[in-house]
Design a protein around this motif. Structure first.
Motif, PDB file in Angstrom:
ATOM      1  N   SER A 195       0.828  -1.206   0.000  1.00  0.00           N
ATOM      2  CA  SER A 195       0.000   0.000   0.000  1.00  0.00           C
ATOM      3  C   SER A 195       0.861   1.254   0.000  1.00  0.00           C
ATOM      4  CB  SER A 195      -0.921   0.015   1.222  1.00  0.00           C
ATOM      5  OG  SER A 195      -1.777  -1.096   1.202  1.00  0.00           O
ATOM      6  N   LEU A 196       1.913   1.252   0.797  1.00  0.00           N
ATOM      7  CA  LEU A 196       2.817   2.395   0.827  1.00  0.00           C
ATOM      8  C   LEU A 196       3.504   2.591  -0.522  1.00  0.00           C
ATOM      9  CD1 LEU A 196       4.128   4.620   2.514  1.00  0.00           C
ATOM     10  CD2 LEU A 196       5.867   2.956   3.182  1.00  0.00           C
ATOM     11  N   ALA A 197       3.901   1.506  -1.158  1.00  0.00           N
ATOM     12  CA  ALA A 197       4.536   1.600  -2.475  1.00  0.00           C
ATOM     13  C   ALA A 197       3.580   2.189  -3.504  1.00  0.00           C
ATOM     14  CB  ALA A 197       5.024   0.223  -2.916  1.00  0.00           C
ATOM     15  N   VAL A 198       2.325   1.789  -3.468  1.00  0.00           N
ATOM     16  CA  VAL A 198       1.336   2.326  -4.408  1.00  0.00           C
ATOM     17  C   VAL A 198       1.145   3.818  -4.186  1.00  0.00           C
ATOM     18  CG1 VAL A 198      -1.113   2.260  -5.032  1.00  0.00           C
ATOM     19  CG2 VAL A 198       0.163   0.142  -4.788  1.00  0.00           C
ATOM     20  N   VAL A 199       1.083   4.235  -2.939  1.00  0.00           N
ATOM     21  CA  VAL A 199       0.930   5.663  -2.630  1.00  0.00           C
ATOM     22  C   VAL A 199       2.132   6.448  -3.140  1.00  0.00           C
ATOM     23  CG1 VAL A 199       0.875   7.314  -0.725  1.00  0.00           C
ATOM     24  CG2 VAL A 199      -0.612   5.327  -0.668  1.00  0.00           C
ATOM     25  N   VAL A 200       3.329   5.930  -2.948  1.00  0.00           N
ATOM     26  CA  VAL A 200       4.534   6.615  -3.408  1.00  0.00           C
ATOM     27  C   VAL A 200       4.557   6.696  -4.929  1.00  0.00           C
ATOM     28  CG1 VAL A 200       7.051   6.411  -3.547  1.00  0.00           C
ATOM     29  CG2 VAL A 200       5.893   6.097  -1.361  1.00  0.00           C
ATOM     30  N   ILE A 201       4.173   5.630  -5.596  1.00  0.00           N
ATOM     31  CA  ILE A 201       4.168   5.636  -7.061  1.00  0.00           C
ATOM     32  C   ILE A 201       3.212   6.698  -7.592  1.00  0.00           C
ATOM     33  CG2 ILE A 201       3.421   4.298  -9.079  1.00  0.00           C
ATOM     34  CD1 ILE A 201       4.672   1.837  -7.700  1.00  0.00           C
ATOM     35  N   PHE A 202       2.016   6.771  -7.021  1.00  0.00           N
ATOM     36  CA  PHE A 202       1.064   7.777  -7.480  1.00  0.00           C
ATOM     37  C   PHE A 202       1.520   9.186  -7.126  1.00  0.00           C
ATOM     38  CE2 PHE A 202      -2.199   4.294  -7.638  1.00  0.00           C
ATOM     39  CZ  PHE A 202      -2.420   4.402  -9.005  1.00  0.00           C
ATOM     40  N   ALA A 203       2.258   9.344  -6.036  1.00  0.00           N
ATOM     41  CA  ALA A 203       2.726  10.660  -5.627  1.00  0.00           C
ATOM     42  C   ALA A 203       3.800  11.199  -6.564  1.00  0.00           C
ATOM     43  CB  ALA A 203       3.252  10.610  -4.198  1.00  0.00           C
ATOM     44  N   ILE A 204       4.669  10.343  -7.078  1.00  0.00           N
ATOM     45  CA  ILE A 204       5.754  10.823  -7.934  1.00  0.00           C
ATOM     46  C   ILE A 204       5.466  10.669  -9.422  1.00  0.00           C
ATOM     47  CG2 ILE A 204       7.482  10.389  -6.167  1.00  0.00           C
ATOM     48  CD1 ILE A 204       8.380   7.958  -7.790  1.00  0.00           C
ATOM     49  N   GLN A 205       4.363  10.046  -9.769  1.00  0.00           N
ATOM     50  CA  GLN A 205       4.073   9.793 -11.174  1.00  0.00           C
ATOM     51  C   GLN A 205       3.872  11.097 -11.955  1.00  0.00           C
ATOM     52  OE1 GLN A 205       0.597   7.451 -11.863  1.00  0.00           O
ATOM     53  NE2 GLN A 205       1.022   7.173 -14.022  1.00  0.00           N
ATOM     54  N   GLY A 206       3.106  12.019 -11.429  1.00  0.00           N
ATOM     55  CA  GLY A 206       2.832  13.277 -12.126  1.00  0.00           C
ATOM     56  C   GLY A 206       4.082  14.102 -12.371  1.00  0.00           C
ATOM     57  N   PRO A 207       4.856  14.433 -11.323  1.00  0.00           N
ATOM     58  CA  PRO A 207       6.075  15.214 -11.546  1.00  0.00           C
ATOM     59  C   PRO A 207       7.079  14.516 -12.459  1.00  0.00           C
ATOM     60  CG  PRO A 207       5.485  15.242  -9.223  1.00  0.00           C
ATOM     61  CD  PRO A 207       4.568  14.263  -9.899  1.00  0.00           C
ATOM     62  N   THR A 208       7.165  13.203 -12.380  1.00  0.00           N
ATOM     63  CA  THR A 208       8.097  12.475 -13.235  1.00  0.00           C
ATOM     64  C   THR A 208       7.671  12.562 -14.695  1.00  0.00           C
ATOM     65  OG1 THR A 208       8.530  10.958 -11.428  1.00  0.00           O
ATOM     66  CG2 THR A 208       9.200  10.245 -13.593  1.00  0.00           C
ATOM     67  N   ASP A 209       6.372  12.480 -14.949  1.00  0.00           N
ATOM     68  CA  ASP A 209       5.879  12.620 -16.321  1.00  0.00           C
ATOM     69  C   ASP A 209       6.181  14.009 -16.859  1.00  0.00           C
ATOM     70  OD1 ASP A 209       4.939  10.045 -16.389  1.00  0.00           O
ATOM     71  OD2 ASP A 209       2.852  10.577 -15.943  1.00  0.00           O
ATOM     72  N   ASP A 210       6.048  15.031 -16.024  1.00  0.00           N
ATOM     73  CA  ASP A 210       6.330  16.394 -16.470  1.00  0.00           C
ATOM     74  C   ASP A 210       7.795  16.565 -16.854  1.00  0.00           C
ATOM     75  OD1 ASP A 210       3.692  16.977 -15.963  1.00  0.00           O
ATOM     76  OD2 ASP A 210       4.075  17.935 -14.015  1.00  0.00           O
ATOM     77  N   VAL A 211       8.690  16.005 -16.052  1.00  0.00           N
ATOM     78  CA  VAL A 211      10.118  16.079 -16.358  1.00  0.00           C
ATOM     79  C   VAL A 211      10.415  15.324 -17.654  1.00  0.00           C
ATOM     80  CG1 VAL A 211      12.424  15.392 -15.596  1.00  0.00           C
ATOM     81  CG2 VAL A 211      10.833  16.409 -13.971  1.00  0.00           C
ATOM     82  N   GLY A 212       9.836  14.164 -17.806  1.00  0.00           N
ATOM     83  CA  GLY A 212      10.049  13.392 -19.030  1.00  0.00           C
ATOM     84  C   GLY A 212       9.546  14.123 -20.264  1.00  0.00           C
ATOM     85  N   ASP A 213       8.393  14.768 -20.145  1.00  0.00           N
ATOM     86  CA  ASP A 213       7.865  15.543 -21.274  1.00  0.00           C
ATOM     87  C   ASP A 213       8.786  16.716 -21.603  1.00  0.00           C
ATOM     88  OD1 ASP A 213       5.699  13.859 -21.461  1.00  0.00           O
ATOM     89  OD2 ASP A 213       4.356  15.176 -20.308  1.00  0.00           O
ATOM     90  N   GLY A 214       9.321  17.375 -20.577  1.00  0.00           N
ATOM     91  CA  GLY A 214      10.240  18.497 -20.797  1.00  0.00           C
ATOM     92  C   GLY A 214      11.507  18.056 -21.498  1.00  0.00           C
ATOM     93  N   VAL A 215      12.069  16.934 -21.077  1.00  0.00           N
ATOM     94  CA  VAL A 215      13.281  16.416 -21.711  1.00  0.00           C
ATOM     95  C   VAL A 215      12.981  16.017 -23.151  1.00  0.00           C
ATOM     96  CG1 VAL A 215      14.962  14.523 -21.689  1.00  0.00           C
ATOM     97  CG2 VAL A 215      14.349  15.687 -19.560  1.00  0.00           C
ATOM     98  N   GLY A 216      11.835  15.385 -23.367  1.00  0.00           N
ATOM     99  CA  GLY A 216      11.457  14.992 -24.727  1.00  0.00           C
ATOM    100  C   GLY A 216      11.283  16.196 -25.638  1.00  0.00           C
ATOM    101  N   ASP A 217      10.657  17.252 -25.142  1.00  0.00           N
ATOM    102  CA  ASP A 217      10.484  18.472 -25.944  1.00  0.00           C
ATOM    103  C   ASP A 217      11.836  19.103 -26.265  1.00  0.00           C
ATOM    104  OD1 ASP A 217       7.767  18.088 -25.844  1.00  0.00           O
ATOM    105  OD2 ASP A 217       7.438  19.548 -24.218  1.00  0.00           O
ATOM    106  N   TYR A 218      12.722  19.136 -25.278  1.00  0.00           N
ATOM    107  CA  TYR A 218      14.050  19.715 -25.494  1.00  0.00           C
ATOM    108  C   TYR A 218      14.824  18.923 -26.543  1.00  0.00           C
ATOM    109  CZ  TYR A 218      18.885  21.061 -24.662  1.00  0.00           C
ATOM    110  OH  TYR A 218      20.172  21.480 -24.829  1.00  0.00           O
TER     111      TYR A 218
END
Length: 61
Positions: free
Chosen positions: A29-52
């Protein structure tokens, strides 16, 4: 029959298994909460790197 039932209720066999199941459920349960907590910011960073990288021209700084 009554004696067997009382013995069954007093028995502690399997108690360790129940503890491990509860502990494992808590960790999952803790792992699932952590995954959902960092999923959004990680996607944003990945999109930024991809655009660059899409707009980057090698050799031009």
């Amino acid at each position: 029959m009554r004696k067997n039932f009382k013995t069954f209720l007093k028995s502690e066999d399997g108690a360790v298994t129940v503890d491990w199941v509860v502990l494992t459920a808590a960790v999952v349960s803790l792992a699932v909460v952590v995954i959902f907590a960092i999923q959004g910011p990680t996607d944003d960073v990945g999109d930024g790197v991809g655009d660059y990288l899409t707009t980057y021209t090698p050799g031009s700084n």
